[in-house]
Design a protein around this motif. Structure first.
Motif, mmCIF file in Angstrom:
data_model
loop_
_atom_site.group_PDB
_atom_site.id
_atom_site.type_symbol
_atom_site.label_atom_id
_atom_site.label_comp_id
_atom_site.label_asym_id
_atom_site.label_seq_id
_atom_site.Cartn_x
_atom_site.Cartn_y
_atom_site.Cartn_z
ATOM 1 N N ALA A 33 3.751 -0.913 4.882
ATOM 2 C CA ALA A 33 2.604 -0.018 4.722
ATOM 3 C C ALA A 33 2.743 1.216 5.605
ATOM 4 O O ALA A 33 2.445 2.340 5.187
ATOM 5 C CB ALA A 33 1.310 -0.765 5.039
ATOM 6 N N LYS A 34 3.195 1.001 6.847
ATOM 7 C CA LYS A 34 3.402 2.131 7.754
ATOM 8 C C LYS A 34 4.423 3.106 7.182
ATOM 9 O O LYS A 34 4.233 4.324 7.220
ATOM 10 C CB LYS A 34 3.886 1.621 9.118
ATOM 11 C CG LYS A 34 2.871 0.852 9.922
ATOM 12 C CD LYS A 34 1.891 1.780 10.593
ATOM 13 C CE LYS A 34 0.945 1.010 11.513
ATOM 14 N NZ LYS A 34 -0.038 1.900 12.160
ATOM 15 N N ALA A 35 5.541 2.562 6.662
ATOM 16 C CA ALA A 35 6.604 3.411 6.132
ATOM 17 C C ALA A 35 6.129 4.211 4.929
ATOM 18 O O ALA A 35 6.368 5.425 4.833
ATOM 19 C CB ALA A 35 7.809 2.551 5.761
ATOM 20 N N LEU A 36 5.433 3.556 3.996
ATOM 21 C CA LEU A 36 4.962 4.237 2.795
ATOM 22 C C LEU A 36 3.916 5.302 3.128
ATOM 23 O O LEU A 36 3.932 6.407 2.572
ATOM 24 C CB LEU A 36 4.384 3.211 1.813
ATOM 25 C CG LEU A 36 5.414 2.251 1.193
ATOM 26 C CD1 LEU A 36 4.711 1.087 0.505
ATOM 27 C CD2 LEU A 36 6.311 2.994 0.208
ATOM 28 N N GLY A 37 3.013 4.977 4.056
ATOM 29 C CA GLY A 37 2.022 5.962 4.475
ATOM 30 C C GLY A 37 2.676 7.147 5.171
ATOM 31 O O GLY A 37 2.278 8.301 4.969
ATOM 32 N N GLY A 38 3.684 6.857 6.007
ATOM 33 C CA GLY A 38 4.403 7.928 6.687
ATOM 34 C C GLY A 38 5.126 8.839 5.707
ATOM 35 O O GLY A 38 5.116 10.067 5.847
ATOM 36 N N LEU A 39 5.762 8.245 4.695
ATOM 37 C CA LEU A 39 6.439 9.043 3.678
ATOM 38 C C LEU A 39 5.440 9.901 2.896
ATOM 39 O O LEU A 39 5.727 11.060 2.564
ATOM 40 C CB LEU A 39 7.216 8.126 2.727
ATOM 41 C CG LEU A 39 8.498 7.511 3.307
ATOM 42 C CD1 LEU A 39 8.988 6.362 2.433
ATOM 43 C CD2 LEU A 39 9.588 8.579 3.448
ATOM 44 N N GLY A 40 4.266 9.338 2.614
ATOM 45 C CA GLY A 40 3.241 10.108 1.919
ATOM 46 C C GLY A 40 2.807 11.324 2.721
ATOM 47 O O GLY A 40 2.713 12.440 2.195
ATOM 48 N N LEU A 41 2.556 11.120 4.008
ATOM 49 C CA LEU A 41 2.139 12.219 4.872
ATOM 50 C C LEU A 41 3.249 13.251 5.012
ATOM 51 O O LEU A 41 3.008 14.465 4.935
ATOM 52 C CB LEU A 41 1.751 11.675 6.247
ATOM 53 C CG LEU A 41 1.312 12.710 7.285
ATOM 54 C CD1 LEU A 41 0.031 13.413 6.832
ATOM 55 C CD2 LEU A 41 1.099 12.048 8.646
ATOM 56 N N CYS A 42 4.477 12.771 5.203
ATOM 57 C CA CYS A 42 5.611 13.672 5.404
ATOM 58 C C CYS A 42 5.853 14.541 4.176
ATOM 59 O O CYS A 42 5.947 15.767 4.269
ATOM 60 C CB CYS A 42 6.857 12.852 5.745
ATOM 61 S SG CYS A 42 8.312 13.861 6.093
#
Length: 511
Positions: free
Chosen positions: A176-185
């Motif tokens: 979840a952290k990785a997917l959210g980070g990719l979304g923000l990035c």
């Protein structure tokens, strides 16, 4: 035991223990050990050890010290321990909880304070030195730091490594952290549809986590690193609520750029409801700003101003430069939609100055484009040229295709206004190619419009009309404040062109 619940081990050492210490291969400290496998530090390494202890035990920052000075003792100690490869002791420093408003662990507080370089220096050396859970936490911090330093390719590589590691180890929280980070990035990078897809995947993972928790009240013990993620700074509130609220706020931002303003309002309202429940003032801040922009695009100016007023009232809780920039961006947009261009210029200039100091290139580009547009509206050609040129240079240097497309469109408009038609058409075609490549209707509509205006100056009315109509299809004038501004600019140019034609015919008649 959670290291945040006890005093740092290094603070308790005596001089004799320093002289007799050694380390295991994984960087754990051993006292008075006769095991041949333990690493005996050299005199030079013991000097680093003494320095680390000094910074932890004796460094006392002034009460009025900056945020960096408040944590310098921990950061300096981590550096010296890194020279010893004492990874376990650095890990302890990572989780020290600071006496701040949110009582966050050091590794997370550095990011909240905007100390991204320090966050990188603390986490980078620990990769591959302990276990996959610590690697996940460090990769998440590195992705976050590089995203906010606008080094998006580097940030994406860290988040992709995190996603792969989390998937291999069935770590849903890290996924979840990785997917959210990719979304923000990707959202900050201007690749809005890609960002939207990652955010939707993250919501699905968060749903699975919540379902798993509701179906069982017991399970395996949670590691120290996972525990830090689970509880964060919100007491017993699971981090899925925190992340869900942040993701809804991000989706609100993305829906604005995808020109789905009612969906943007829906997501922002969802983010605000969650943030209010868990007292997440940071998410409230961003959600309010995006709610204001979405309402302003729909022409609901009072609702936009109400949201901005609420955001402004939180200024004492949010002193982060990025949050100040967010207010200036939102205010500038609302002022532009109201045609209050002097107030918009003031916001744009302040936004530019702040971000020239902190190095946020994307925000600088945004400020330059806003200022250039206002100069175009006010027929200040040289000022508009200067600002657009600065933005194009930054956009190309740091690979921001959306800013590059808009800069090229503005150049096209300016050159056609000066009668330099070949240059105008060339710039417009470049802008359109980039806009089509990134699949962004806003930039595509603008590029088509400026090409139509360029062909208008040549007298090719049918060709011009085709581009203008295509612009209206891509960017309907009745859908959004920015599309209405573009329509007003087109009409303004048409009147100028008609006035020019009338003068030409009048002169011929007089002759």
């Amino acid at each position: 035991m959670n290291v945040s619940d006890r005093e740092l081990q290094l603070k308790t050492f005596t001089e004799t223990e320093i002289l007799n210490c050694c380390f295991t291969a994984t960087g754990q400290l051993v006292l008075d050990s006769a095991n041949d496998l333990d690493r005996q530090p050299t005199l030079h390494q013991k000097a680093h050890f003494r320095a680390a202890i000094y910074w932890l035990k004796h460094y006392q920052p002034d009460r009025q010290a900056s945020q960096l000075e408040q944590v310098r003792g921990y950061l300096e100690a981590a550096y010296h321990l890194g020279q010893l490869e004492a990874w376990d002791l650095i890990r302890q420093i990572l989780f020290v909880r600071l006496d701040s408003d949110r009582n966050l662990p050091l590794h997370q507080q550095l990011g909240i304070w905007g100390l991204y370089r320090e966050q990188i220096d603390l986490c980078q050396p620990l990769l591959g030195k302990a276990n996959h859970e610590l690697d996940c936490l460090c990769l998440n911090n590195l992705g976050y730091a590089y995203t906010h330093l606008c080094q998006y390719q580097t940030a994406v590589s860290h988040y992709q490594r995190l996603l792969q590691l989390a998937t291999e180890n069935h770590n849903a929280e890290a996924q979840a952290k990785a997917l959210g980070g990719l979304g923000l990035c990707y959202g900050n990078w201007g690749q809005y549809q890609t960002a939207w897809n990652y955010c939707q995947q993250q919501l699905q993972v968060l749903d699975r986590i919540d379902e798993s928790r509701s179906s069982t009240k017991s399970g395996n013990a949670i590691s120290v690193e996972s525990l830090e993620w689970e509880q964060d700074s919100y007491g017993e509130c699971p981090s899925t609520a925190v992340e869900r609220g942040q993701t809804f706020a991000t989706l609100g931002y993305l829906e604005i750029h995808l020109r789905r303003y009612r969906k943007a309002i829906y997501y922002c309202q969802q983010a605000l409801a969650i943030a209010h429940t868990i007292n997440d003032t940071q998410t409230q801040w961003y959600a309010l700003g995006r709610l204001a922009v979405a309402n302003a695009q729909l022409g609901k100016r009072q609702k936009a101003l109400d949201a901005l007023q609420q955001q402004y009232q939180q200024r004492h809780q949010n002193r982060n430069c990025r949050q100040v920039s967010a207010v200036l961006v939102n205010l500038g947009l609302v002022y532009c939609y109201q045609r209050n261009f002097q107030a918009a210029i003031n916001c744009g200039q302040e936004l530019l100055e702040i971000n020239q100091q902190n190095g946020d290139i994307s925000a600088q580009c945004y400020a330059l484009l806003t200022l250039a547009f206002i100069h175009i509206w006010q027929d200040e050609v040289q000022l508009a040229m200067e600002k657009t040129r600065q933005c194009l240079s930054l956009a190309r240097q740091f690979n921001y295709p959306h800013h590059e497309s808009q800069s090229l469109s503005q150049f096209s408009y300016l050159h056609s206004a000066m009668g330099e038609i070949p240059q105008a058409i060339d710039y417009g075609e470049q802008a359109l190619a980039i806009a089509q490549n990134v699949n962004n209707s806003l930039f595509k509509g603008i590029a088509l419009a400026v090409l139509g205006l360029a062909y208008l100056e040549t007298g090719k009315f049918v060709h011009s009309l085709r581009f203008i109509v295509a612009s209206f299809i891509a960017l309907p004038p009745w859908r959004g404040g920015d599309s209405k501004l573009l329509l007003a600019l087109i009409i303004k140019r048409f009147f100028k062109y008609l006035l020019k034609l009338s003068f030409i015919h009048l002169n011929k008649f007089i002759e």
